[in-house]
Design a protein around this motif. Structure first.
Motif, short mmCIF file in Angstrom:
data_model
loop_
_atom_site.label_atom_id
_atom_site.label_comp_id
_atom_site.label_asym_id
_atom_site.label_seq_id
_atom_site.Cartn_x
_atom_site.Cartn_y
_atom_site.Cartn_z
N ALA A 202 0.83 -1.21 0.00
CA ALA A 202 0.00 0.00 0.00
C ALA A 202 0.87 1.26 0.00
O ALA A 202 0.56 2.23 -0.69
N ARG A 203 1.94 1.25 0.76
CA ARG A 203 2.84 2.41 0.81
C ARG A 203 3.53 2.61 -0.53
O ARG A 203 3.69 3.73 -1.01
N GLN B 27 2.41 1.75 -3.53
CA GLN B 27 1.45 2.27 -4.49
C GLN B 27 1.15 3.75 -4.25
O GLN B 27 1.06 4.53 -5.19
N ALA B 28 1.04 4.13 -2.99
CA ALA B 28 0.79 5.53 -2.66
C ALA B 28 1.97 6.41 -3.09
O ALA B 28 1.77 7.49 -3.66
N LEU B 29 3.19 5.94 -2.85
CA LEU B 29 4.37 6.72 -3.22
C LEU B 29 4.50 6.81 -4.74
O LEU B 29 4.82 7.89 -5.27
N SER C 170 2.10 6.81 -6.88
CA SER C 170 1.09 7.79 -7.30
C SER C 170 1.52 9.21 -6.97
O SER C 170 1.37 10.12 -7.79
N ASP C 171 2.06 9.42 -5.77
CA ASP C 171 2.52 10.75 -5.37
C ASP C 171 3.63 11.26 -6.28
O ASP C 171 3.65 12.43 -6.67
#
Length: 137
Positions: free
Chosen positions: A121-122, A124-126, A128-129
């Motif tokens: 999850a981390r 994927q979030a990074l 995207s960011d």
């Protein structure tokens, strides 16, 4: 025309972020440091000087674009930008966000300890960011 193939080690150790004009932008899967890699989509290139003058210019432009966005996103104290290539000979450029508080400051990140992969999850979030920071809508 040959299809570009990413070096298997780069494919294994990184996560895709975005395709730029020349390069594929990838996140190094090591949570100890925010770390991205630019990989020019050219076959059989191991050194900067082997890129055409136009590709060298594009790489410089894309390095600037990514470095500015990455520093703003991470708040890094310093960016390390390097084209080492001793382990993976395919030409690629590293941009590593460094902090005075990080594990090996001020030493290099290469060869220090073992990689600590991101939780899914981390990661994927990074990814995207980073993509939004580099290529805002």
């Amino acid at each position: 025309m040959r299809t570009f193939r990413l070096d298997p080690r780069l494919a294994r150790d990184t996560l895709g972020v975005a395709r730029l004009g020349l390069c594929e932008l990838r996140l190094m899967n090591d949570s100890r440091w925010p770390w991205v890699v630019l990989v020019p989509q050219r076959e059989a290139i191991t050194e900067f000087y082997e890129l055409s003058p136009l590709d060298q210019t594009m790489l410089t432009f894309e390095t600037d674009l990514v470095a500015r966005a990455f520093k703003a996103l991470t708040g890094a104290d310093k960016l390390n930008i390097a084209t080492i290539g001793n382990v993976v000979s395919m030409f690629h450029l590293h941009i590593v966000a460094r902090f005075a508080s990080d594990a090996n400051w001020p030493g290099p990140v290469w060869g220090f300890g073992m990689a600590e992969p991101y939780e899914a999850a981390r990661a994927q979030a990074l990814v995207s960011d980073i993509a939004r920071a580099v290529l805002p809508a």
